[in-house]
Scaffold this motif. Sequence first.
Motif, short mmCIF file in Angstrom:
data_model
loop_
_atom_site.label_atom_id
_atom_site.label_comp_id
_atom_site.label_asym_id
_atom_site.label_seq_id
_atom_site.Cartn_x
_atom_site.Cartn_y
_atom_site.Cartn_z
N TYR A 107 0.86 -1.18 0.00
CA TYR A 107 0.00 0.00 0.00
C TYR A 107 0.89 1.23 0.00
O TYR A 107 1.95 1.23 0.63
CB TYR A 107 -0.91 0.03 1.24
N LYS A 137 -3.46 -1.94 8.38
CA LYS A 137 -3.57 -0.67 9.08
C LYS A 137 -2.19 -0.20 9.53
O LYS A 137 -1.26 -0.99 9.65
CB LYS A 137 -4.48 -0.81 10.30
N ASP A 183 -6.57 3.10 8.06
CA ASP A 183 -6.76 1.98 7.16
C ASP A 183 -5.91 2.25 5.91
O ASP A 183 -6.06 3.30 5.29
CB ASP A 183 -8.24 1.87 6.79
N GLU A 227 -6.03 0.82 3.04
CA GLU A 227 -6.78 0.73 1.78
C GLU A 227 -7.55 2.01 1.49
O GLU A 227 -7.58 2.48 0.36
CB GLU A 227 -7.75 -0.45 1.84
N THR A 228 -8.17 2.58 2.52
CA THR A 228 -9.03 3.75 2.31
C THR A 228 -8.40 5.06 2.77
O THR A 228 -8.83 6.14 2.35
CB THR A 228 -10.35 3.58 3.08
N LEU A 231 -8.74 6.19 5.73
CA LEU A 231 -9.57 6.71 6.81
C LEU A 231 -9.05 6.29 8.18
O LEU A 231 -8.57 5.17 8.37
CB LEU A 231 -11.01 6.22 6.66
N GLN A 234 -8.14 11.67 7.45
CA GLN A 234 -7.88 10.83 6.28
C GLN A 234 -6.52 11.19 5.71
O GLN A 234 -6.14 12.36 5.68
CB GLN A 234 -8.96 11.00 5.22
N THR A 261 -4.13 8.15 -0.33
CA THR A 261 -3.68 6.83 -0.77
C THR A 261 -3.32 6.91 -2.25
O THR A 261 -3.87 7.74 -2.98
CB THR A 261 -4.78 5.76 -0.57
#
Length: 110
Positions: free
Chosen positions: A38, A60, A71, A73-74, A76, A84, A87
């Motif tokens: 990520y 995470k 997170d 992936e998002t 958030l 936020q 990404t």
Amino acid sequence: MNWIDIGHIEDIPLRGARVVKTPAGCVAVFRTGPDQVYAVSDTCPHKGGPLSDGIVHDRKITCPLHNMVFDLETGLSQGIEKEQIATYPIRVEDGRLMLNGESVGKRSAA
């Protein structure tokens, strides 16, 4: 899309991170599994801490300065305070980490 080769996946240990410096600021690349990576902003929006120094767990990252969890992936945060992080698209191609240069270039300068 403009994909940039930023190194081999083995350059990042499992549950580890690497920082990629870009003209728009630093991007943290996390490896959460054998072929799972990520890319997110390296700066925590709450206290400005380097997320690449945080603790990786599951998908995470926990900020090293104040334990806020994001997170991967998002982007958030979890918990009461909602923050936020940016990404960025990243993929593994023949063992190489390919970061989407166009998405990084659209980020505001840090």
